[in-house]
Design a protein around this motif. Sequence first.
Motif, short mmCIF file in Angstrom:
data_model
loop_
_atom_site.label_atom_id
_atom_site.label_comp_id
_atom_site.label_asym_id
_atom_site.label_seq_id
_atom_site.Cartn_x
_atom_site.Cartn_y
_atom_site.Cartn_z
N THR A 1 0.86 -1.18 0.00
CA THR A 1 0.00 0.00 0.00
C THR A 1 0.90 1.24 0.00
N PHE A 2 0.58 2.21 -0.87
CA PHE A 2 1.45 3.37 -1.02
C PHE A 2 0.64 4.58 -1.45
N GLY A 3 1.26 5.75 -1.44
CA GLY A 3 0.61 6.97 -1.88
C GLY A 3 1.50 8.17 -1.62
N TYR A 4 0.89 9.36 -1.69
CA TYR A 4 1.67 10.55 -1.34
C TYR A 4 0.78 11.57 -0.65
N PHE A 5 1.46 12.43 0.11
CA PHE A 5 0.81 13.48 0.90
C PHE A 5 1.51 14.78 0.56
N VAL A 6 0.75 15.86 0.42
CA VAL A 6 1.34 17.17 0.17
C VAL A 6 1.24 17.99 1.46
N GLY A 7 2.39 18.33 2.01
CA GLY A 7 2.42 19.08 3.26
C GLY A 7 3.60 18.65 4.11
N PRO A 8 3.78 19.29 5.28
CA PRO A 8 4.94 19.04 6.14
C PRO A 8 4.79 17.80 7.01
N ALA A 9 4.50 16.65 6.38
CA ALA A 9 4.28 15.43 7.16
C ALA A 9 5.62 14.86 7.62
N ALA A 10 5.69 14.56 8.91
CA ALA A 10 6.87 13.89 9.47
C ALA A 10 6.54 12.43 9.82
N ARG A 11 5.24 12.13 10.01
CA ARG A 11 4.78 10.77 10.28
C ARG A 11 3.45 10.55 9.56
N ILE A 12 3.28 9.36 9.05
CA ILE A 12 2.00 8.95 8.46
C ILE A 12 1.65 7.60 9.07
N VAL A 13 0.45 7.52 9.65
CA VAL A 13 0.04 6.31 10.38
C VAL A 13 -1.28 5.82 9.82
#
Length: 243
Positions: A181-193
């Motif tokens: 599972t994968f993807g992307y986030f736009v913004g200052p993310a330091a952790r994705i849970v």
Amino acid sequence: MNEVDELRRAMRATERADWNDLDLGGIMREGRRVRRRRRVAGSGAVAVAVAAVVIGVGGAVARTRPPEPPVLGPAATATAAAPTATADPGPTEPRPRPVGAVVGSGIRYGGDERVFYVVPVDVPELPGVTIGLVAGRRSPGGELATDYLVNDVAGSDRRPGFHEIGYDPQRRVPAYAPVPTFGYFVGPAARIVGTVDGRHIEARLARWSEDQRLVIFWFDPGVLAPGTPLDGIIARDARGRKL
């Protein structure tokens, strides 16, 4: 009317009252004219049939010497070569070329490594969508294979927040190389849970080399089985604040 009938017509046209005065030269000229006409009208090589003309003269039987068959030139005698059967490759799409750096995941399938990279996409009805994210494989020689591509289906590909998340529930890629599972986030993310069945699973992150706001993430397939949909997902900044 065939050639023999044409020759007979020619004989009748050149007959005189006395059979001994037949115009054999005229008959032969007429026969050659008929053959020439057939060569021009036919297509490809033409086989000319030559028949002996039997003429009765005063009770005796006289045979005219069959005229020599005309010499056919190369264009008339050449036969078309049968076409060689070849496999039709059909139309092929060009392999997507990465924009920016290719991100290695450390996940390996034999000698190949699971990688992620951004590619350009063209969606005419969505001018705000110009990129997609690929889950691919990189061979030991550096060759890339595209397994799965996701891109936005509305809005803009640079809007803040999560974008389309890729997972392969039908396992369409080779069984030995399942897509995490994968993807992307736009913004200052330091952790994705991510959350699945009450479990909190932390993703691995990498920033896109061409735009540091775009954070590529994926989940370890040993922790989250490929093809498993998430119940929820959140991003937090470096201070732990939810984005």
